[in-house]
Scaffold this motif. Structure first.
Motif, mmCIF file in Angstrom:
data_model
loop_
_atom_site.group_PDB
_atom_site.id
_atom_site.type_symbol
_atom_site.label_atom_id
_atom_site.label_comp_id
_atom_site.label_asym_id
_atom_site.label_seq_id
_atom_site.Cartn_x
_atom_site.Cartn_y
_atom_site.Cartn_z
ATOM 1 N N VAL A 134 -8.050 12.373 -13.591
ATOM 2 C CA VAL A 134 -7.938 13.102 -15.078
ATOM 3 C C VAL A 134 -8.525 12.271 -15.918
ATOM 4 O O VAL A 134 -9.610 12.668 -16.657
ATOM 5 C CB VAL A 134 -6.588 13.553 -15.384
ATOM 6 C CG1 VAL A 134 -6.668 14.023 -16.778
ATOM 7 C CG2 VAL A 134 -5.860 14.582 -14.890
ATOM 8 N N ASP A 135 -8.244 10.737 -16.011
ATOM 9 C CA ASP A 135 -8.894 10.010 -17.130
ATOM 10 C C ASP A 135 -10.351 9.832 -16.707
ATOM 11 O O ASP A 135 -11.397 9.924 -17.775
ATOM 12 C CB ASP A 135 -8.369 8.591 -16.931
ATOM 13 C CG ASP A 135 -7.006 8.406 -17.505
ATOM 14 O OD1 ASP A 135 -6.522 9.532 -18.081
ATOM 15 O OD2 ASP A 135 -6.168 7.563 -17.037
ATOM 16 N N THR A 136 -10.876 9.765 -15.516
ATOM 17 C CA THR A 136 -12.023 9.250 -15.415
ATOM 18 C C THR A 136 -13.002 10.635 -15.171
ATOM 19 O O THR A 136 -14.245 10.707 -15.750
ATOM 20 C CB THR A 136 -12.337 8.724 -13.839
ATOM 21 O OG1 THR A 136 -11.421 7.532 -13.814
ATOM 22 C CG2 THR A 136 -13.817 8.029 -13.596
ATOM 23 N N GLY A 137 -12.550 11.668 -14.655
ATOM 24 C CA GLY A 137 -13.290 12.866 -14.371
ATOM 25 C C GLY A 137 -13.504 13.821 -15.506
ATOM 26 O O GLY A 137 -14.344 13.919 -15.878
ATOM 27 N N LEU A 138 -12.103 14.149 -16.425
ATOM 28 C CA LEU A 138 -12.250 15.032 -17.413
ATOM 29 C C LEU A 138 -12.378 13.953 -18.764
ATOM 30 O O LEU A 138 -13.308 14.676 -19.668
ATOM 31 C CB LEU A 138 -10.818 15.573 -17.398
ATOM 32 C CG LEU A 138 -10.722 16.643 -18.356
ATOM 33 C CD1 LEU A 138 -11.765 17.815 -18.300
ATOM 34 C CD2 LEU A 138 -9.272 17.275 -18.402
ATOM 35 N N ILE A 139 -11.471 13.335 -18.852
ATOM 36 C CA ILE A 139 -11.877 12.534 -20.219
ATOM 37 C C ILE A 139 -12.856 11.967 -20.552
ATOM 38 O O ILE A 139 -13.807 11.785 -21.518
ATOM 39 C CB ILE A 139 -10.451 11.837 -20.596
ATOM 40 C CG1 ILE A 139 -9.172 12.498 -20.322
ATOM 41 C CG2 ILE A 139 -10.686 11.035 -22.033
ATOM 42 C CD1 ILE A 139 -7.896 11.626 -20.472
ATOM 43 N N PHE A 140 -13.331 10.673 -19.636
ATOM 44 C CA PHE A 140 -14.660 10.084 -19.638
ATOM 45 C C PHE A 140 -15.787 11.101 -19.437
ATOM 46 O O PHE A 140 -16.714 10.820 -19.957
ATOM 47 C CB PHE A 140 -14.575 9.044 -18.428
ATOM 48 C CG PHE A 140 -16.006 8.033 -18.521
ATOM 49 C CD1 PHE A 140 -16.135 7.143 -19.668
ATOM 50 C CD2 PHE A 140 -16.971 8.455 -17.657
ATOM 51 C CE1 PHE A 140 -17.249 6.463 -19.710
ATOM 52 C CE2 PHE A 140 -18.168 7.458 -17.614
ATOM 53 C CZ PHE A 140 -18.325 6.691 -18.676
ATOM 54 N N GLY A 141 -15.588 11.988 -18.576
ATOM 55 C CA GLY A 141 -16.658 13.176 -18.372
ATOM 56 C C GLY A 141 -16.758 13.832 -19.849
ATOM 57 O O GLY A 141 -17.918 14.088 -20.235
ATOM 58 N N LEU A 142 -15.759 14.281 -20.358
ATOM 59 C CA LEU A 142 -16.273 15.047 -21.624
ATOM 60 C C LEU A 142 -16.794 13.972 -22.642
ATOM 61 O O LEU A 142 -17.509 14.489 -23.752
ATOM 62 C CB LEU A 142 -14.855 15.669 -22.135
ATOM 63 C CG LEU A 142 -14.329 16.738 -21.300
ATOM 64 C CD1 LEU A 142 -12.775 17.238 -22.026
ATOM 65 C CD2 LEU A 142 -15.339 18.058 -21.524
ATOM 66 N N GLY A 143 -16.275 12.796 -22.908
ATOM 67 C CA GLY A 143 -16.454 11.812 -23.727
ATOM 68 C C GLY A 143 -18.178 11.487 -23.542
ATOM 69 O O GLY A 143 -18.665 11.560 -24.662
ATOM 70 N N CYS A 144 -18.537 11.449 -22.274
ATOM 71 C CA CYS A 144 -20.123 11.405 -21.913
ATOM 72 C C CYS A 144 -20.843 12.734 -22.810
ATOM 73 O O CYS A 144 -21.901 12.651 -23.232
ATOM 74 C CB CYS A 144 -20.348 11.577 -20.697
ATOM 75 S SG CYS A 144 -19.996 9.794 -19.984
ATOM 76 N N LEU A 145 -20.125 13.770 -22.364
ATOM 77 C CA LEU A 145 -20.771 15.028 -22.893
ATOM 78 C C LEU A 145 -20.891 15.206 -24.384
ATOM 79 O O LEU A 145 -21.756 15.572 -25.164
ATOM 80 C CB LEU A 145 -20.113 16.305 -22.351
ATOM 81 C CG LEU A 145 -20.143 16.461 -21.115
ATOM 82 C CD1 LEU A 145 -19.471 17.674 -20.384
ATOM 83 C CD2 LEU A 145 -21.946 16.736 -20.548
ATOM 84 N N PHE A 146 -19.841 14.836 -25.109
ATOM 85 C CA PHE A 146 -19.603 14.845 -26.516
ATOM 86 C C PHE A 146 -20.545 13.906 -27.231
ATOM 87 O O PHE A 146 -21.033 13.939 -28.622
ATOM 88 C CB PHE A 146 -18.262 14.794 -26.864
ATOM 89 C CG PHE A 146 -17.343 16.107 -26.581
ATOM 90 C CD1 PHE A 146 -17.980 17.123 -26.274
ATOM 91 C CD2 PHE A 146 -16.130 15.864 -26.523
ATOM 92 C CE1 PHE A 146 -17.152 18.166 -25.517
ATOM 93 C CE2 PHE A 146 -15.217 16.978 -26.004
ATOM 94 C CZ PHE A 146 -16.011 18.164 -25.825
ATOM 95 N N ALA A 147 -20.654 12.528 -26.830
ATOM 96 C CA ALA A 147 -21.207 11.618 -27.628
ATOM 97 C C ALA A 147 -22.103 10.564 -26.626
ATOM 98 O O ALA A 147 -21.834 10.493 -25.416
ATOM 99 C CB ALA A 147 -20.210 10.779 -28.285
ATOM 100 N N THR A 148 -22.950 9.709 -27.165
ATOM 101 C CA THR A 148 -23.445 8.663 -26.307
ATOM 102 C C THR A 148 -22.632 7.583 -26.296
ATOM 103 O O THR A 148 -22.607 6.927 -27.461
ATOM 104 C CB THR A 148 -25.082 8.397 -26.845
ATOM 105 O OG1 THR A 148 -25.787 9.618 -27.099
ATOM 106 C CG2 THR A 148 -25.648 7.355 -26.155
ATOM 107 N N LEU A 149 -21.830 7.354 -25.294
ATOM 108 C CA LEU A 149 -21.046 6.234 -25.261
ATOM 109 C C LEU A 149 -21.496 4.790 -25.234
ATOM 110 O O LEU A 149 -22.568 4.703 -24.401
ATOM 111 C CB LEU A 149 -19.973 6.522 -23.893
ATOM 112 C CG LEU A 149 -19.251 7.770 -24.306
ATOM 113 C CD1 LEU A 149 -18.280 7.921 -23.150
ATOM 114 C CD2 LEU A 149 -18.373 7.744 -25.505
ATOM 115 N N PRO A 150 -21.207 3.951 -25.703
ATOM 116 C CA PRO A 150 -21.635 2.457 -25.377
ATOM 117 C C PRO A 150 -21.072 1.920 -24.172
ATOM 118 O O PRO A 150 -20.016 2.260 -23.899
ATOM 119 C CB PRO A 150 -20.778 1.795 -26.813
ATOM 120 C CG PRO A 150 -19.884 2.358 -27.132
ATOM 121 C CD PRO A 150 -20.128 3.905 -26.734
ATOM 122 N N ALA A 151 -22.092 1.058 -23.587
ATOM 123 C CA ALA A 151 -21.564 0.551 -22.136
ATOM 124 C C ALA A 151 -21.870 -1.172 -22.608
ATOM 125 O O ALA A 151 -22.609 -1.743 -22.588
ATOM 126 C CB ALA A 151 -22.763 0.874 -21.375
#
Length: 369
Positions: free
Chosen positions: A94-111
């Motif tokens: 859930v954390d990796t697939g859903l939450i991180f995935g949605l985070g990528c879709l909603f914003a440009t996440l910093p690496a």
């Protein structure tokens, strides 16, 4: 859960409406608690000279996974150890697939390459170690295979080592990489940019003791509100005759990661995207070393369900492979993000689609249970 403990006829015919009110209030409390936690964590990171991604990968993730660890340990202790193992691996998915995935879709996440090339490899390594242990034990013992107390002790020792080395890494990387810092003459180091490009100032005058109190209060509200929300939704779904297997694969599984979801989305809204990335990485590590490790110390965790149960081998052929695929793809995303320093939004699509496929396959595989 509070809502599920309420008698079905407690409020007579109006009980359904009152449960809806409870759910709405829980959502409002969840948002406010996440606000307090994110604000406190971001300000504390600046005051302590630590990068927000480090704070997310250690303190925040430890807080959001502690209730889950408590539930898993109690489940193992009370004679339901299978719940603990599935809960830990399911939360990683859930954390990796859903939450991180949605985070990528909603914003440009910093690496942040410094952190992602350290804590990020620990994330993959912990999951790979768990998978190796599970498959090795299953090959040796077949249907009676279980993750034993010796493995739990090893995971607990690795947890302590991880926390110690994370502190050492944080001292070598106090504020994050240059591209994550303020990059315009009108911004100071005490300001950040949210995903809409607005400057969000950090109040550096708040005393540290106040930050700790607000952070603890925010975490408590997030955890309690998540519990009440999932309980209310489960009760409402049961009254609507939604099958138990659907509840187990959706509401219950998602509910264990609701604190990470609330903190992650609030981090994006308030301009602290590094907290989301750090929290996901830290939570994935702690779900193996903390949640599963301490649960295994309480009681051996069986890998195969009882005879006659539909999908009794589902943990081995679906849960573990899905976890490894999710983390493997995230590792590729980290490599691809290296030259730019940011995760691209398209990276969220395979992760979210993969999570949806995982839920659907799980429902189909357990339809007869």
């Amino acid at each position: 859960m509070l809502a599920t403990l309420l008698p079905h006829d407690w409020f007579g015919e109006r009980s359904t409406w009152l449960l809806i009110v409870v759910a709405v209030v829980a959502i409002a409390a969840l948002i406010k608690g996440a606000d307090w936690l994110v604000d406190s964590a971001a300000t504390a990171a600046y005051r302590l000279g630590l990068s927000k991604i480090i704070i997310g990968a250690t303190i925040v993730s430890l807080g959001t996974t502690s209730p889950e660890a408590a539930v898993s340990v109690m489940a193992a202790w009370a004679g339901n150890p299978g719940l603990a193992l599935g809960n830990g691996v399911g939360s990683i998915i859930v954390d990796t697939g859903l939450i991180f995935g949605l985070g990528c879709l909603f914003a440009t996440l910093p690496a942040d390459r410094f952190v992602l090339n350290r804590q990020g490899w620990v994330q993959v390594g912990a999951a790979a170690l768990l998978a190796a242990v599970c498959y090795t034990v299953f090959i040796m013992h077949g249907d009676t295979a279980a993750v034993g107390r010796a493995v739990g002790m090893v995971f607990a020792i690795l947890l302590v080592a991880y926390m110690v080395i994370s502190v050492r890494w944080s001292r070598r990387h106090p504020y994050g990489e240059p591209h994550l810092m303020a990059d315009t003459p009108t911004q100071t180091d005490a300001e950040v940019l949210n995903f809409e490009g607005d400057a969000l100032p950090i109040d550096t005058s708040v005393p540290m003791w106040s930050l700790i109190c607000w952070g603890v209060a925010g975490l408590a509200v997030v955890v309690l509100a998540s519990d009440v929300l999932v309980g209310s939704a489960t009760e409402l779904a049961e009254r609507a005759s939604v099958p138990q297997v659907v509840l187990a694969a959706t509401l219950v599984a998602f509910g264990t990661s609701l604190p990470e979801m609330a903190v992650g989305l609030t981090s994006l809204r308030k301009g602290h995207a590094e907290l989301l990335v750090g929290n996901i990485i830290g939570a994935d590590i702690l779900n193996v070393l903390f949640v599963i490790g301490f649960a295994a110390l309480a009681a051996p965790l069986p890998l195969v369900d009882e005879p006659g149960m539909a999908g009794r081998y589902i943990f081995l052929w679906l849960h573990l492979p899905t976890m490894l695929l999710m983390l493997g793809f995230m590792r590729l995303c980290i490599i691809w993000a290296g030259p730019t320093g940011y995760f691209s939004r398209w990276m969220g699509v395979p992760l979210v689609v993969g999570y949806v496929a995982y839920v659907v396959i799980q429902l189909v595989a357990t339809a007869g249970s």
